[in-house]
Write a protein that holds these residues in place. Structure first.
Motif, short mmCIF file in Angstrom:
data_model
loop_
_atom_site.label_atom_id
_atom_site.label_comp_id
_atom_site.label_asym_id
_atom_site.label_seq_id
_atom_site.Cartn_x
_atom_site.Cartn_y
_atom_site.Cartn_z
N ILE A 172 0.82 -1.21 0.00
CA ILE A 172 0.00 0.00 0.00
C ILE A 172 0.85 1.26 0.00
O ILE A 172 0.43 2.32 -0.47
CB ILE A 172 -1.01 -0.01 1.16
N GLY A 173 2.09 1.12 0.49
CA GLY A 173 2.96 2.29 0.44
C GLY A 173 4.13 2.22 1.39
O GLY A 173 4.21 1.35 2.26
N VAL A 174 5.05 3.15 1.15
CA VAL A 174 6.23 3.28 1.99
C VAL A 174 6.10 4.61 2.73
O VAL A 174 5.83 5.64 2.12
CB VAL A 174 7.51 3.29 1.11
N ALA A 175 6.26 4.56 4.05
CA ALA A 175 6.14 5.78 4.85
C ALA A 175 7.52 6.19 5.36
O ALA A 175 8.19 5.39 6.03
CB ALA A 175 5.18 5.56 6.02
N LEU A 176 7.94 7.39 5.03
CA LEU A 176 9.24 7.87 5.52
C LEU A 176 9.10 8.29 6.97
O LEU A 176 8.20 9.06 7.32
CB LEU A 176 9.72 9.04 4.66
#
Ligand code: ATP
Ligand code: MG
Length: 258
Positions: A177-181
């Motif tokens: 679903i995504g990469v969170a920094l």
């Protein structure tokens, strides 16, 4: 129920902080949320206020003894948010499950029991062992917290290879679903460079919301509270609310109540 695994084999990148605060933000939108602590360190359980002595049934019982899902759930102080806590026993699960057939599918089978949650958030340990494999096999999608530091992308490619293997062997529908920094520090030039690098490499897979380095986020667990409750207006909480918004927009609509 849609289930989201929070994983990165690198230690201390913000998996647990992300799991706790996203779960809280999702519960605040009116969804019924189940947080599963799949790390023998039990940081998510402690951070949400479940003392070690109060962990009667845990993710160990779920995985190793196939205890009914509902029997492993504890209430938290947050309305709409329940947890399956972890105990140190869980560190033995990797070995105890070795001889079990379909050992990567234990959590998936447990989560097939519908007990009235909309979303399940799974906090993984810092390894790509059997516990994380169980999470990736059970999950609909993966969220990767990524700390902006030099070796971040290298670790990520290893994780993505594992995702591919899981897709091929155990869970063809697993999405990312995504990469969170996380722990973003504006004053640090390296953070900026790495973040630019990650964004140019991964494009829209990276969430727009970036989690800043914020002392309130690190203080909250010692009070047994999500940062979102401990100090809902600090920069870290605001960033997690923005991340939750983006996450909800990326979830398949039919699957959530929010
Ligand atoms: P592990 O791999 O050990 O499970 P983790 O990936 O779950 O670690 P966290 O436990 O969430 O990482 O974070 C590691 C440490 O950094 C904790 O002490 C946490 O409070 C702190 N921390 C996490 N995110 C932030 C942030 N954005 N700002 C400041 N401190 C943070
Ligand atoms: Mg953790």
């Amino acid at each position: 129920m849609i289930s989201i695994a929070i994983a990165n084999q690198k230690g201390g990148v913000g998996k647990t902080t992300t799991a706790i605060n996203l779960a809280t933000a999702l519960a605040a939108t009116g969804s019924k949320v189940l947080l599963i602590d799949l790390d023998p360190q039990g940081n998510a359980s402690t951070g949400i206020g479940i003392a070690t002595a109060d962990r009667e049934r845990s993710s160990y019982d779920l995985l190793v003894d196939a205890a009914p899902l509902r029997s492993c759930v504890s209430k938290t102080r947050i309305p709409g948010l329940d947890i399956i806590p972890a105990t140190v026993d869980l560190s033995g699960a990797e070995i105890e499950l070795v001889s079990v057939e379909d050992r990567t599918g234990r959590l998936r089978d447990s989560l097939a029991q519908e007990i009235g949650y909309d979303i399940c958030v799974i906090d993984c340990p810092p390894s790509l062992g059997l516990l994380t494999l169980n999470a990736l096999t059970a999950a609909d999608t993966l969220l990767v917290p990524l700390q902006c530091e030099f070796f971040a992308l290298e670790g990520l490619s290893h994780l993505l290879q594992t995702v591919e293997r899981v897709q091929q062997r155990f869970n063809p529908d697993l999405g990312i679903i995504g990469v969170a920094l996380t722990m973003y520090d504006r004053r640090n030039r390296l953070t900026d460079l790495v973040s630019e690098d990650v964004r140019s490499c991964l494009g829209d897979l990276v969430f727009q919301a970036t989690i800043p380095r914020n002392v309130r986020l690190s203080e909250a667990p010692s009070h047994g509270l999500p940062a979102l409750v401990y100090d809902h207006s600090c920069s870290g909480s605001r960033a997690y609310i923005a991340l939750a918004r983006e996450l909800i927009a990326r979830l398949p609509e039919r699957k959530i109540a929010a």
